[in-house]
Design an enzyme around this catalytic site. Structure first.
Site, PDB file in Angstrom:
ATOM      1  N   ASP A 166       0.870  -1.183   0.000  1.00  0.00           N
ATOM      2  CA  ASP A 166       0.000   0.000   0.000  1.00  0.00           C
ATOM      3  C   ASP A 166       0.907   1.233   0.000  1.00  0.00           C
ATOM      4  OD1 ASP A 166      -1.980   1.868   0.280  1.00  0.00           O
ATOM      5  OD2 ASP A 166      -2.884   0.984   2.074  1.00  0.00           O
ATOM      6  N   VAL A 167       0.971   1.897  -1.134  1.00  0.00           N
ATOM      7  CA  VAL A 167       1.917   2.996  -1.341  1.00  0.00           C
ATOM      8  C   VAL A 167       1.235   4.324  -1.001  1.00  0.00           C
ATOM      9  CG1 VAL A 167       3.414   4.150  -3.005  1.00  0.00           C
ATOM     10  CG2 VAL A 167       3.013   1.675  -3.183  1.00  0.00           C
ATOM     11  N   GLY A 168       1.742   5.005   0.043  1.00  0.00           N
ATOM     12  CA  GLY A 168       1.098   6.232   0.495  1.00  0.00           C
ATOM     13  C   GLY A 168      -0.230   5.945   1.169  1.00  0.00           C
ATOM     14  N   GLY A 170      -1.376   6.104   4.203  1.00  0.00           N
ATOM     15  CA  GLY A 170      -1.863   6.856   5.354  1.00  0.00           C
ATOM     16  C   GLY A 170      -2.038   5.984   6.586  1.00  0.00           C
ATOM     17  N   ASP A 224       4.489   5.043   4.025  1.00  0.00           N
ATOM     18  CA  ASP A 224       4.032   6.427   4.114  1.00  0.00           C
ATOM     19  C   ASP A 224       5.029   7.208   4.955  1.00  0.00           C
ATOM     20  OD1 ASP A 224       2.417   8.861   4.354  1.00  0.00           O
ATOM     21  OD2 ASP A 224       0.731   7.606   3.761  1.00  0.00           O
ATOM     22  N   SER A 236       8.930   7.636   1.398  1.00  0.00           N
ATOM     23  CA  SER A 236       8.228   8.400   0.371  1.00  0.00           C
ATOM     24  C   SER A 236       8.022   7.549  -0.870  1.00  0.00           C
ATOM     25  CB  SER A 236       9.038   9.646   0.002  1.00  0.00           C
ATOM     26  OG  SER A 236       8.564  10.244  -1.187  1.00  0.00           O
ATOM     27  N   PHE A 237       6.923   7.792  -1.582  1.00  0.00           N
ATOM     28  CA  PHE A 237       6.723   7.077  -2.847  1.00  0.00           C
ATOM     29  C   PHE A 237       7.566   7.650  -3.973  1.00  0.00           C
ATOM     30  CE2 PHE A 237       2.490   9.291  -2.047  1.00  0.00           C
ATOM     31  CZ  PHE A 237       2.881  10.518  -2.543  1.00  0.00           C
ATOM     32  N   HIS A 282      -3.988  11.841  -8.060  1.00  0.00           N
ATOM     33  CA  HIS A 282      -4.676  13.109  -8.343  1.00  0.00           C
ATOM     34  C   HIS A 282      -4.092  14.290  -7.570  1.00  0.00           C
ATOM     35  CE1 HIS A 282      -8.006  12.867  -4.971  1.00  0.00           C
ATOM     36  NE2 HIS A 282      -6.801  12.630  -4.498  1.00  0.00           N
ATOM     37  N   ASP A 283      -3.261  14.007  -6.584  1.00  0.00           N
ATOM     38  CA  ASP A 283      -2.623  15.083  -5.805  1.00  0.00           C
ATOM     39  C   ASP A 283      -1.415  15.698  -6.503  1.00  0.00           C
ATOM     40  OD1 ASP A 283      -4.405  14.687  -3.721  1.00  0.00           O
ATOM     41  OD2 ASP A 283      -3.055  13.389  -2.581  1.00  0.00           O
TER      42      ASP A 283
END
Length: 307
Positions: free
Chosen positions: A152-154, A156, A177, A200-201, A219-220
């Site tokens: 699970d990348v980023g 949270g 994360d 960090s990704f 989308h960020d």
């Protein structure tokens, strides 16, 4: 309403109070406060109670414990509330294609979160609230059993990964994360099947996973940064692995308001399916399947080409 929430008026006025008492408690100008309260009466947030004011049933939706996420979205000193104030410089973003947030605050959104832990905590709460009721939909939408190891990348606080691993006892997961404290708390009941690594990704990711998950990440970011993220995923992915991208897709029920939110806050954007295909193609990723979830998001499953 943002100022009312920031001052704590909906919570405080559950017990009616006079203007003079409120002004003294809050350290604000009583005349100006009465003007604000008068407008809040017009909006239905408060009502006159004797010689003072009290929160209405409608106004109670703005209280910190209302459970609807509004307090976290509106308060000036939360991540979302602070970022929305940058909309005053929307014209700058439209002229340049750049986020307005750094223009207002002198640094980008993510640097602000890194340097102010209370903003990071508010952001994590916001993300948790946005998806918590829909997590079962995401668990059901994907055949997760195909993926013995999920990265699970980023991710949270790890709410989705926790739910997936709970539903599939044979799987394990690895979350990456910048802040992993909340995720490690979520993983406490999963034993050695879940781990969280601070990172960090934009840096090398754990290799050898069967699925790499990007939930509300791309989308960020603008195209250049998206390419950096995708390159790191592909670098870590074995040939058989899949990349699962969960995003709102332009043209598939997404609110146009979110287009501007992404632009002003981050310099990112919502994208169409064709734009995601175009983004993925230079990395040898081919869109294999699209699954709509919860009316406003979809799971895009990419494979490496050729298999």
């Amino acid at each position: 309403m943002r100022v009312a929430v920031t001052l704590g008026l909906p919570d405080r006025l559950r017990a009616a109070a006079t203007v003079d008492l409120l002004a003294a408690e809050l350290g604000v100008n009583p005349t100006a406060l009465e003007l604000l309260l008068g407008h809040l009466v017009t909006l239905g947030v408060v009502d006159r109670v004797g010689t003072g004011y009290g929160t209405t049933e409608f106004g109670a939706h703005l209280c910190a414990d209302a459970g609807n996420g509004l307090h976290n979205l509106l308060h000036h000193d939360t991540a979302a509330g602070r970022a929305d104030l940058a909309f005053v410089d929307l014209a700058h973003s439209v002229r340049t294609g750049e986020p307005a947030y750094p223009l207002r605050y002198g640094r980008d959104f993510w640097t602000d979160l890194a340097e102010q832990p209370h903003l990071r905590e508010a952001f994590d709460r916001q993300m948790t609230w946005r998806i918590r009721e829909r997590i079962p939909d995401y668990v059901a939408a994907v055949d997760w059993a195909r993926f013995p190891v999920i990265v699970d990348v980023g991710g949270g606080p790890g709410d989705l990964l926790t739910a997936v691993l709970t539903a599939h006892p044979g799987l394990s997961g690895h979350l990456v994360d910048l802040e992993v404290g909340p995720a490690r708390q979520n993983f406490s009941g999963l034993g050695d099947r879940a781990r969280a690594t601070a990172g960090s990704f934009f840096d090398p990711l754990p290799a050898g996973g069967d699925a790499y998950l990007l939930f509300n990440v791309l989308h960020d970011w603008d195209e250049g940064q998206c390419h950096r993220i995708l390159a790191r995923c592909v670098e870590a992915m074995p040939e058989h692995a899949r990349l699962l991208v969960v995003e709102s897709i332009r043209g598939m029920g997404i609110s146009t308001e979110m287009d501007l939110v992404m632009l002003v806050h981050f310099g990112g954007q919502e994208r169409s399916l064709e734009e995601y295909k175009k983004l993925a193609a230079p990395h040898g990723l081919v869109l294999e399947q699209v699954t709509e979830v919860a009316n406003d998001r979809s799971v895009l499953e990419f494979r490496k080409h050729p298999i």
